[in-house]
Design an enzyme around this catalytic site. Structure first.
Site, PDB file in Angstrom:
ATOM      1  N   GLN A 106      44.997   5.132   9.842  1.00  0.00           N
ATOM      2  CA  GLN A 106      45.357   6.535  10.074  1.00  0.00           C
ATOM      3  C   GLN A 106      45.916   6.741  11.482  1.00  0.00           C
ATOM      4  O   GLN A 106      45.354   6.245  12.459  1.00  0.00           O
ATOM      5  CB  GLN A 106      44.117   7.415   9.880  1.00  0.00           C
ATOM      6  CG  GLN A 106      44.447   8.889   9.892  1.00  0.00           C
ATOM      7  CD  GLN A 106      43.208   9.763   9.839  1.00  0.00           C
ATOM      8  OE1 GLN A 106      42.283   9.584  10.618  1.00  0.00           O
ATOM      9  NE2 GLN A 106      43.193  10.712   8.919  1.00  0.00           N
ATOM     10  N   TYR A 176      42.899  18.625  14.245  1.00  0.00           N
ATOM     11  CA  TYR A 176      43.527  17.812  15.291  1.00  0.00           C
ATOM     12  C   TYR A 176      44.985  18.271  15.498  1.00  0.00           C
ATOM     13  O   TYR A 176      45.428  19.251  14.891  1.00  0.00           O
ATOM     14  CB  TYR A 176      43.425  16.321  14.942  1.00  0.00           C
ATOM     15  CG  TYR A 176      41.983  15.833  14.995  1.00  0.00           C
ATOM     16  CD1 TYR A 176      41.295  15.806  16.211  1.00  0.00           C
ATOM     17  CD2 TYR A 176      41.307  15.456  13.847  1.00  0.00           C
ATOM     18  CE1 TYR A 176      39.964  15.398  16.264  1.00  0.00           C
ATOM     19  CE2 TYR A 176      39.972  15.053  13.898  1.00  0.00           C
ATOM     20  CZ  TYR A 176      39.303  15.025  15.107  1.00  0.00           C
ATOM     21  OH  TYR A 176      37.990  14.646  15.177  1.00  0.00           O
ATOM     22  N   ARG A 224      47.137  13.234   5.281  1.00  0.00           N
ATOM     23  CA  ARG A 224      45.814  13.861   5.144  1.00  0.00           C
ATOM     24  C   ARG A 224      45.900  15.261   5.743  1.00  0.00           C
ATOM     25  O   ARG A 224      46.332  15.442   6.884  1.00  0.00           O
ATOM     26  CB  ARG A 224      44.759  13.046   5.880  1.00  0.00           C
ATOM     27  CG  ARG A 224      43.372  13.564   5.583  1.00  0.00           C
ATOM     28  CD  ARG A 224      42.293  12.602   5.989  1.00  0.00           C
ATOM     29  NE  ARG A 224      41.281  12.577   4.948  1.00  0.00           N
ATOM     30  CZ  ARG A 224      39.992  12.363   5.159  1.00  0.00           C
ATOM     31  NH1 ARG A 224      39.562  12.110   6.366  1.00  0.00           N
ATOM     32  NH2 ARG A 224      39.141  12.354   4.164  1.00  0.00           N
ATOM     33  N   ARG A 323      31.032   8.330   3.799  1.00  0.00           N
ATOM     34  CA  ARG A 323      29.710   7.942   4.290  1.00  0.00           C
ATOM     35  C   ARG A 323      28.958   7.130   3.251  1.00  0.00           C
ATOM     36  O   ARG A 323      28.133   6.281   3.598  1.00  0.00           O
ATOM     37  CB  ARG A 323      28.943   9.205   4.693  1.00  0.00           C
ATOM     38  CG  ARG A 323      29.503   9.838   5.960  1.00  0.00           C
ATOM     39  CD  ARG A 323      28.995  11.236   6.154  1.00  0.00           C
ATOM     40  NE  ARG A 323      29.480  12.126   5.104  1.00  0.00           N
ATOM     41  CZ  ARG A 323      29.126  13.385   4.952  1.00  0.00           C
ATOM     42  NH1 ARG A 323      28.251  13.907   5.791  1.00  0.00           N
ATOM     43  NH2 ARG A 323      29.626  14.132   3.987  1.00  0.00           N
ATOM     44  N   CYS A 349      23.026  13.066   6.096  1.00  0.00           N
ATOM     45  CA  CYS A 349      22.191  13.531   7.208  1.00  0.00           C
ATOM     46  C   CYS A 349      22.974  13.512   8.518  1.00  0.00           C
ATOM     47  O   CYS A 349      22.574  14.169   9.484  1.00  0.00           O
ATOM     48  CB  CYS A 349      20.942  12.660   7.336  1.00  0.00           C
ATOM     49  SG  CYS A 349      21.288  10.964   7.838  1.00  0.00           S
ATOM     50  N   GLU A 415      -0.140   1.413  -0.968  1.00  0.00           N
ATOM     51  CA  GLU A 415       0.040   2.793  -0.518  1.00  0.00           C
ATOM     52  C   GLU A 415      -1.200   3.582  -0.947  1.00  0.00           C
ATOM     53  O   GLU A 415      -1.605   3.525  -2.100  1.00  0.00           O
ATOM     54  CB  GLU A 415       1.322   3.357  -1.152  1.00  0.00           C
ATOM     55  CG  GLU A 415       1.455   4.859  -1.159  1.00  0.00           C
ATOM     56  CD  GLU A 415       1.385   5.510   0.228  1.00  0.00           C
ATOM     57  OE1 GLU A 415       1.894   4.928   1.201  1.00  0.00           O
ATOM     58  OE2 GLU A 415       0.776   6.599   0.315  1.00  0.00           O
TER      59      GLU A 415
HETATM   60  C1  LIG Z   1      31.569   8.860  11.429  1.00  0.00           C
HETATM   61  C2  LIG Z   1      32.740   9.567  10.826  1.00  0.00           C
HETATM   62  C3  LIG Z   1      33.986   9.453  11.400  1.00  0.00           C
HETATM   63  C4  LIG Z   1      35.089  10.091  10.829  1.00  0.00           C
HETATM   64  N1  LIG Z   1      36.326   9.891  11.369  1.00  0.00           N
HETATM   65  C5  LIG Z   1      37.410  10.384  10.740  1.00  0.00           C
HETATM   66  C6  LIG Z   1      38.722  10.049  11.168  1.00  0.00           C
HETATM   67  O1  LIG Z   1      38.932   9.270  12.106  1.00  0.00           O
HETATM   68  N2  LIG Z   1      39.758  10.606  10.500  1.00  0.00           N
HETATM   69  C7  LIG Z   1      39.589  11.451   9.447  1.00  0.00           C
HETATM   70  O2  LIG Z   1      40.563  11.925   8.877  1.00  0.00           O
HETATM   71  N3  LIG Z   1      38.351  11.743   8.998  1.00  0.00           N
HETATM   72  C8  LIG Z   1      37.270  11.227   9.594  1.00  0.00           C
HETATM   73  N4  LIG Z   1      36.025  11.466   9.088  1.00  0.00           N
HETATM   74  C9  LIG Z   1      35.882  12.246   7.848  1.00  0.00           C
HETATM   75  C10 LIG Z   1      35.821  11.296   6.631  1.00  0.00           C
HETATM   76  O3  LIG Z   1      37.040  10.652   6.439  1.00  0.00           O
HETATM   77  C11 LIG Z   1      35.468  12.057   5.343  1.00  0.00           C
HETATM   78  O4  LIG Z   1      36.476  12.969   5.068  1.00  0.00           O
HETATM   79  C12 LIG Z   1      34.139  12.773   5.460  1.00  0.00           C
HETATM   80  O5  LIG Z   1      33.150  11.886   5.900  1.00  0.00           O
HETATM   81  C13 LIG Z   1      33.710  13.397   4.136  1.00  0.00           C
HETATM   82  O6  LIG Z   1      33.628  12.451   3.144  1.00  0.00           O
HETATM   83  P1  LIG Z   1      32.210  11.839   2.635  1.00  0.00           P
HETATM   84  O7  LIG Z   1      31.365  13.023   2.264  1.00  0.00           O
HETATM   85  O8  LIG Z   1      32.568  10.990   1.480  1.00  0.00           O
HETATM   86  O9  LIG Z   1      31.639  11.098   3.773  1.00  0.00           O
HETATM   87  C14 LIG Z   1      34.926  10.867   9.662  1.00  0.00           C
HETATM   88  C15 LIG Z   1      33.658  10.986   9.098  1.00  0.00           C
HETATM   89  C16 LIG Z   1      32.570  10.345   9.651  1.00  0.00           C
HETATM   90  C17 LIG Z   1      31.234  10.460   8.980  1.00  0.00           C
END
Ligand SMILES: Cc1cc2nc3c(=O)[nH]c(=O)nc-3n(C[C@H](O)[C@H](O)[C@H](O)COP(=O)(O)O)c2cc1C
Length: 645
Positions: A106, A176, A224, A323, A349, A415
């Site tokens: 990206q 951004y 995106r 995640r 979380c 337990e």
């Molecule tokens: C640690 C972390 C870093 C992220 N960095 C970016 C990033 O660099 N660019 C971006 O477009 N989204 C970033 N995101 C968003 C993720 O791409 C994703 O859209 C978001 O985690 C929701 O999806 P999920 O619920 O499947 O995790 C980041 C998310 C997390 C958790």
């Protein structure tokens, strides 16, 4: 590999432009802070991404990498600013591709969503609209700077192609720089890059065109973007549909629909556990209706059955699971092979992942201690398996048992209650934390699968341990709330917060909670949500400082919304049948209550450990009993220790 019948759509090959993917599952870009200080790719990053590609995902979109020095978003972010980065990027692309996944990366520019401490200069943006989270006012870009930045995006894309990646993604989402130009909220320009819809989209269009010129017609370019900024005055779905059509007309091959900016109240971009699973899918669906290129959905899609349903119902063409792949890189393979119970869940979380980035640390995962140390943490089978006894079935004990059993040890777990889960069973009681509950079935499934002998309802004594003759003992006996020594604390109107959460205590309509730490605040939330009149009394200035900032903010505001009251910098000096007496600013006050709930003072349950530690060659203390803290401490300490036995 054979696809499980009910997930056939998810594991169907598909195309983004000329790029053929083995399935419809995408790892979205997620910053890791694994790069070196100059933004070069490190071996650590390579191993992290290799592991995810090996797990079976179709497309890995590597984290946002900055295209211009002023666009850097974090201290150890990956860089695309110079040709010197190409060799490292090449290794990364190859590592991903060697595992059968396609590799994209990206292109990132933070714009106003970065602190001047990171870039060593005032942040730039479309206009001088400050970001509330960063608390700095950016400088509007000059026309020359806009041209320089468009060229930087183009050059970065060229480097991505030269490095051997299969595709590139433009980050026009999450507030951004490009999003700042697109949104009427942050773009107040009156020149050709602002004003009308055409003006606000010009920056994105010129970036797409420049990238096309640099990478040629056939190189896949993904855009995106936000389906909604989730912020009053920002981009709405209706506007987003037009932006998507504009991006398509400018030449992108797919649209990846996310949402939220830094200032969005719920942190939608990295949605916390209280937002429903798949909550942004309607945005992807709306955009899919107006474009012809494939659309990728994202956002709390942490369940493969949900992913399949989204595809099945035609709401999107591909599904991102972010995640969830940090938590379990093997998720796709396990799903494909019908081993759903083995998938380590993402509980949204945010403690190990996005919260770490917020504090400029590297990403990890509460439930997956191997993140960022994949090689070091690879399970090493034990040549001489030992007889291992684990005392305590909370997360620390369960993780220890799981890892020990994976290594081939013969493990028994005792337990004292009738249920596995320990504190997690209580921590997941407040309604917004329901996701936490999925931890327990995962561990149960894994412990059973790995042949751990589980003994519930058995409190183990020192003599019983001798009887069992283990070679290794792991003490994971946790910690307990205790009654502090305050006059009146032994009254019939006093109960422990843990008993309230466990549903064991009778609680009246008017409640005072002593202690505004995490347990106190969450118990308050739980009771206030039921309509009780709750007051929390806390000695410090702030409550629940051990919670991550976004969660602390959310719970406090919801608690206040339910009518809950916080009294801080106050010391409870006595409990009476009328309620709690506290001192604040030299005054004695009575807070009336039917029930007084105690949420302060914990003891670590260590007596068994203290008795055994010098008598057995291998005795380990893990979890809360070792260091009172969070689930992450418990799991990580157990995961580390069990690898050493
Ligand atoms: C640690 C972390 C870093 C992220 N960095 C970016 C990033 O660099 N660019 C971006 O477009 N989204 C970033 N995101 C968003 C993720 O791409 C994703 O859209 C978001 O985690 C929701 O999806 P999920 O619920 O499947 O995790 C980041 C998310 C997390 C958790």
């Amino acid at each position: 590999m054979k696809s499980g019948d009910n997930l056939s759509k998810l594991f169907e090959p598909c195309n983004i432009g000329s790029m053929e993917l083995r399935n419809r599952l995408v790892m979205p870009p997620m910053g890791t802070n694994f790069s070196s200080e100059d933004g070069s790719v490190t071996q650590r990053a390579i191993e992290y991404y290799r592991e995810r590609a090996r797990g079976g995902v179709g497309l890995v979109i590597v984290e946002g990498a900055y295209v211009h020095p002023l666009g850097k978003g974090s201290n150890l972010q990956m860089s695309l600013t110079g040709d010197d980065k190409i060799p490292g990027l090449s290794k990364l692309a190859k590592a991903i591709q060697a595992e059968g996944a396609k590799a994209a990366i990206q292109l990132f520019h933070a714009g106003r969503q970065v602190s001047s401490m990171i870039i060593g200069a005032q942040p730039v943006s479309a206009s001088d609209v400050p970001c509330m989270l960063v608390r700095e006012t950016p400088r509007p870009m000059t026309l020359e700077e806009i041209e320089e930045t468009i060229e930087a995006f183009g050059e970065a894309a060229r480097r991505v192609k030269v490095a051997g990646f299969d595709a590139v993604e433009i980050h026009a989402a999450h507030g951004y720089l490009i999003n700042q130009f697109l949104s009427p909220l942050t773009n107040l320009r009156r020149d050709k890059y602002g004003g009308s819809f055409e003006g606000r989209t010009r920056f994105l269009v010129e970036i797409i065109e420049r990238i096309r010129r640099k990478v040629g017609k056939n190189f896949p370019v993904i855009c995106r973007m936000n389906g909604s900024d989730f912020f009053e005055g920002g981009i709405t779905l209706e506007e987003a549909k037009r932006i998507a059509q504009t991006a398509e007309a400018a030449g992108v091959d797919a649209i990846h629909v996310s949402g939220g900016i830094y200032d969005s109240e719920n942190g939608e971009a990295t949605a916390p556990m209280w937002l429903p699973r798949g909550f942004m899918v309607p945005l992807a669906q709306g955009i899919k209706k107006v474009v012809n290129v494939p659309v990728i959905a994202v956002g709390r899609i942490n369940d493969v059955k949900l992913a399949e349903k989204i595809l099945e119902e035609g709401q999107a063409d591909l599904v991102s699971m972010g995640r969830a792949l940090i938590a379990d890189p093997e998720l796709p393979r396990k799903a494909m092979e019908g081993r759903l119970g083995e998938i380590r869940p993402c509980i949204a979380c945010n403690e190990g992942c996005i919260n770490m980035l917020l504090f400029l640390k590297s990403v990890t995962c509460v439930l997956n201690a191997a993140v960022g140390r994949e090689e070091e943490f690879r399970i090493q089978p034990e040549k001489k398996p030992k007889k291992v006894l684990v005392v305590g079935g909370g997360v620390g004990g369960m993780e220890f048992a799981r890892v020990a059993a994976l290594r081939g040890h013969r493990v028994s777990l005792y337990e004292k209650t009738m249920e596995l889960g320990g504190q997690v069973l209580l921590a997941s009681v407040p309604s917004y934390k329901y996701e936490l509950r999925s931890i327990v079935p995962y561990f149960k499934h894994e412990l059973e699968r790995l042949g751990v002998s589980i003994h519930l309802g058995e409190e183990i004594s020192e003599s019983k341990i001798y009887e069992l003759e283990p070679e290794v003992v792991c003490i994971a006996t946790g910690s307990s709330l205790v009654l502090p020594s305050i006059p009146g604390i032994d009254g019939g109107n006093v109960v422990l917060a843990t008993d309230v959460l466990a549903g064991k205590a009778q609680v009246g309509e008017k409640v005072v909670i002593l202690g505004g730490g995490e347990i106190g605040l969450e118990t308050g939330y739980h009771l206030a949500e039921q309509g009780k009149k709750v007051t929390i009394i806390e000695q410090m200035k702030r409550v629940a400082t051990e919670m991550i900032p976004a969660f602390n903010y959310y719970v406090r505001h919801k608690f206040a919304g339910f009518g809950g009251k916080l009294i801080t910098q106050a010391k409870v000096v006595e409990v009476t049948s009328e309620g709690a007496i506290y001192e604040k600013e030299g005054q004695r006050n009575l807070e009336k209550a039917d029930t007084v709930v105690v949420a302060l003072g914990t003891v670590q349950n260590r007596s068994l450990y203290e008795n055994l530690k010098d008598k057995f060659p291998e005795v380990y203390l893990v979890g809360d009993a070792a260091e009172r803290g969070k689930i992450m401490n418990a799991i990580h300490s157990a995961a580390e220790t069990a690898r050493k036995i």
